[in-house]
Write an enzyme that holds these catalytic residues in place. Structure first.
Site, PDB file in Angstrom:
ATOM      1  N   PRO A  25       0.838  -1.207   0.000  1.00  0.00           N
ATOM      2  CA  PRO A  25       0.000   0.000   0.000  1.00  0.00           C
ATOM      3  C   PRO A  25       0.868   1.250   0.000  1.00  0.00           C
ATOM      4  O   PRO A  25       1.719   1.412   0.871  1.00  0.00           O
ATOM      5  CB  PRO A  25      -0.807  -0.134   1.297  1.00  0.00           C
ATOM      6  CG  PRO A  25      -0.016  -1.059   2.161  1.00  0.00           C
ATOM      7  CD  PRO A  25       0.713  -1.993   1.249  1.00  0.00           C
ATOM      8  N   THR A  27       0.691   5.414  -0.454  1.00  0.00           N
ATOM      9  CA  THR A  27      -0.043   6.675  -0.607  1.00  0.00           C
ATOM     10  C   THR A  27       0.531   7.468  -1.774  1.00  0.00           C
ATOM     11  O   THR A  27       1.735   7.696  -1.854  1.00  0.00           O
ATOM     12  CB  THR A  27       0.039   7.492   0.693  1.00  0.00           C
ATOM     13  OG1 THR A  27      -0.699   6.812   1.708  1.00  0.00           O
ATOM     14  CG2 THR A  27      -0.532   8.891   0.503  1.00  0.00           C
ATOM     15  N   HIS A 176      -5.697  -1.304   8.254  1.00  0.00           N
ATOM     16  CA  HIS A 176      -4.430  -0.601   8.489  1.00  0.00           C
ATOM     17  C   HIS A 176      -4.256  -0.378   9.994  1.00  0.00           C
ATOM     18  O   HIS A 176      -4.802   0.553  10.566  1.00  0.00           O
ATOM     19  CB  HIS A 176      -4.451   0.728   7.740  1.00  0.00           C
ATOM     20  CG  HIS A 176      -3.101   1.384   7.598  1.00  0.00           C
ATOM     21  ND1 HIS A 176      -1.991   0.987   8.313  1.00  0.00           N
ATOM     22  CD2 HIS A 176      -2.681   2.419   6.808  1.00  0.00           C
ATOM     23  CE1 HIS A 176      -0.957   1.749   7.978  1.00  0.00           C
ATOM     24  NE2 HIS A 176      -1.354   2.617   7.060  1.00  0.00           N
ATOM     25  N   TYR A 181      -1.159   5.405  12.917  1.00  0.00           N
ATOM     26  CA  TYR A 181      -2.517   5.888  12.685  1.00  0.00           C
ATOM     27  C   TYR A 181      -3.468   5.363  13.767  1.00  0.00           C
ATOM     28  O   TYR A 181      -3.034   4.786  14.764  1.00  0.00           O
ATOM     29  CB  TYR A 181      -2.956   5.558  11.261  1.00  0.00           C
ATOM     30  CG  TYR A 181      -2.063   6.217  10.243  1.00  0.00           C
ATOM     31  CD1 TYR A 181      -1.953   7.611  10.180  1.00  0.00           C
ATOM     32  CD2 TYR A 181      -1.275   5.468   9.370  1.00  0.00           C
ATOM     33  CE1 TYR A 181      -1.103   8.234   9.278  1.00  0.00           C
ATOM     34  CE2 TYR A 181      -0.423   6.085   8.457  1.00  0.00           C
ATOM     35  CZ  TYR A 181      -0.342   7.471   8.419  1.00  0.00           C
ATOM     36  OH  TYR A 181       0.505   8.097   7.532  1.00  0.00           O
ATOM     37  N   ARG A 268      13.507  -1.057  11.822  1.00  0.00           N
ATOM     38  CA  ARG A 268      14.413  -0.256  10.986  1.00  0.00           C
ATOM     39  C   ARG A 268      15.646  -1.066  10.599  1.00  0.00           C
ATOM     40  O   ARG A 268      16.109  -1.931  11.334  1.00  0.00           O
ATOM     41  CB  ARG A 268      14.857   0.999  11.746  1.00  0.00           C
ATOM     42  CG  ARG A 268      13.744   2.005  11.956  1.00  0.00           C
ATOM     43  CD  ARG A 268      14.285   3.261  12.614  1.00  0.00           C
ATOM     44  NE  ARG A 268      13.235   4.215  12.893  1.00  0.00           N
ATOM     45  CZ  ARG A 268      12.738   5.076  12.035  1.00  0.00           C
ATOM     46  NH1 ARG A 268      13.205   5.106  10.807  1.00  0.00           N
ATOM     47  NH2 ARG A 268      11.785   5.916  12.382  1.00  0.00           N
ATOM     48  N   ALA A 296       7.319  -6.788   5.035  1.00  0.00           N
ATOM     49  CA  ALA A 296       7.568  -5.553   4.288  1.00  0.00           C
ATOM     50  C   ALA A 296       8.699  -4.793   4.960  1.00  0.00           C
ATOM     51  O   ALA A 296       8.886  -4.881   6.169  1.00  0.00           O
ATOM     52  CB  ALA A 296       6.311  -4.688   4.243  1.00  0.00           C
ATOM     53  N   GLY A 297       9.455  -4.044   4.147  1.00  0.00           N
ATOM     54  CA  GLY A 297      10.470  -3.202   4.756  1.00  0.00           C
ATOM     55  C   GLY A 297      11.804  -3.187   4.057  1.00  0.00           C
ATOM     56  O   GLY A 297      12.792  -3.705   4.575  1.00  0.00           O
ATOM     57  N   GLY A 319       7.406  -1.795  -2.128  1.00  0.00           N
ATOM     58  CA  GLY A 319       6.822  -0.477  -2.291  1.00  0.00           C
ATOM     59  C   GLY A 319       7.495   0.334  -3.365  1.00  0.00           C
ATOM     60  O   GLY A 319       7.071   0.377  -4.514  1.00  0.00           O
ATOM     61  N   ARG A 320       8.606   0.988  -3.009  1.00  0.00           N
ATOM     62  CA  ARG A 320       9.268   1.902  -3.945  1.00  0.00           C
ATOM     63  C   ARG A 320       9.725   1.187  -5.221  1.00  0.00           C
ATOM     64  O   ARG A 320       9.650   1.758  -6.308  1.00  0.00           O
ATOM     65  CB  ARG A 320      10.453   2.576  -3.245  1.00  0.00           C
ATOM     66  CG  ARG A 320      10.037   3.569  -2.163  1.00  0.00           C
ATOM     67  CD  ARG A 320      11.186   3.932  -1.254  1.00  0.00           C
ATOM     68  NE  ARG A 320      11.603   2.785  -0.453  1.00  0.00           N
ATOM     69  CZ  ARG A 320      12.579   2.822   0.453  1.00  0.00           C
ATOM     70  NH1 ARG A 320      13.237   3.945   0.666  1.00  0.00           N
ATOM     71  NH2 ARG A 320      12.895   1.743   1.145  1.00  0.00           N
TER      72      ARG A 320
END
Length: 365
Positions: A25, A27, A176, A181, A268, A296-297, A319-320
């Site tokens: 996901p 944004t 989510h 959030y 991280r 993910a990460g 993602g990226r």
């Protein structure tokens, strides 16, 4: 030819996946006025493959769920109708499409809220000003502590959003519960200072998350519901004093609900021998959950193949790399060079630049 672990098939509940590469996901802030736009048809369908899993960008469940400009919603009929052709385009490629359901909580200000009201949060702890992803400054209004009598209404917003997602044609939803959030604001003790049944112990702080999950399952069935967590993150000043226990509690709990997947963000990265390396700290959660696990990460092709081969995870969310390489599974298959992503266009409103103009290996695609 050597087997490429990321490109082996897998079964996720009732869904037959042809590979283990998931669109994370992301944004993108191109849903003008919170309404998904026709250019999203191109964006998502570009990244859809037969038997591949895509997860939408975070999608608001109500008019109080907003904290960013032009992020999509799924709480109105207009939103549902706007999502339908996007979902259809993804299905036309044979892909599986989940909608991520989102409420920002205190990560907002009065300009995003109906009638200029204060953002909602389990506490009234303010969030300090910071830079947005886009590099612009962001001011967050002091949040209003939710009254206990208001909480069922917020839970019902998630239920209604899940129902709307089914009407729009999605195959399922991902709740989510990560990245600082609303759901994570309840779960983590840096934010949640409540003394009622929604605060204090891990069990109480996770009550809101459990009730959201129960409501969504009741509405659309456990086989269509996944959840994303980030117990080790401190995003948006939301962290926990015991992330291991929090992560394990949620993994055990969600396993009992028989969710179709659990999607977890790695801690991280750390520097090892001069290189940034993923910590690979999610195995206890993966084993506690017992179902389909998505990690993910910061994964690349090499790391992704390694963790799938070793059974550390079932699927890997990208993602990226997927943003910049719409044909990422193909590139991984032949170990082709990757397009470089441009951070400056991650969140711009342009319907093409940095969105649908990243080239395919085959220029005719």
């Amino acid at each position: 030819m050597a087997v490429i672990p990321l490109l082996t098939p897998h079964k996720m509940g009732n869904f037959d996946l042809s590979h283990r590469i998931v669109l994370a996901p992301l944004t993108r802030q191109r849903s003008y006025g919170n309404v998904p736009q026709p250019h999203a048809i191109i964006y998502y369908s570009q990244r859809a493959t037969n038997g591949g899993l895509l997860i939408t960008e975070a999608t608001g469940v109500s008019n109080t769920a907003q904290g960013y400009t032009d992020t999509p919603g799924i709480w109105t009929k207009e939103h549902v109708e706007a999502w339908k052709p996007i979902v259809q385009a993804v299905h036309d490629k044979g892909a599986i499409f989940f909608c991520q359901l989102w409420h920002v909580g205190r990560v907002s200000n009065t300009s995003f809220q109906p009638n200029g009201q204060d953002p909602i949060c389990p506490s009234d702890k303010p969030l300090t000003p910071q830079l947005r992803h886009s590099g612009e400054g962001a001011e967050f209004s002091p949040p209003r502590r939710l009254g206990i009598e208001e909480i069922p209404g917020i839970i019902n917003d998630f239920r209604a959003a899940a129902r709307n997602a089914m009407e729009a044609g999605f195959d399922g939803v991902e709740i989510h519960g990560a990245n600082g959030y609303l759901i994570e604001q309840f779960m983590k003790d840096s934010v949640n200072d409540r003394t009622d049944e929604y605060g204090g112990s891990i069990e109480n702080r996770c009550r809101f998350a459990r009730e959201v999950v129960e409501a969504v399952i009741d509405e659309i069935g456990h086989e269509r519901v996944g959840m994303r967590l980030s117990p080790y993150s401190d995003y948006m000043e939301c962290y926990d004093s015991n992330p291991n226990d929090l992560g394990m509690y949620m993994a055990h709990t969600l396993s009992k609900y028989n969710l179709v997947h659990l999607h977890v963000v790695e801690p991280r990265m750390v520097v090892v021998e001069g290189r940034m390396k993923i910590q690979h700290s999610l195995r206890p959660m993966r084993e506690a959950f017992g179902g389909i696990f998505i990690a993910a990460g910061g994964y690349n092709r090499e790391e992704g193949n390694k963790v799938v081969k070793e059974g550390y995870t079932d699927l890997v969310a990208f993602g990226r790399l997927f943003l910049a390489n719409p044909d990422l599974p193909k590139r991984f298959e032949i170990d082709a060079p990757l397009n470089k992503y441009n951070r400056n266009t991650f969140y711009t409103p342009d319907p093409i630049i940095g969105y649908t103009d990243y080239p395919f290996l085959d220029s005719k695609a």
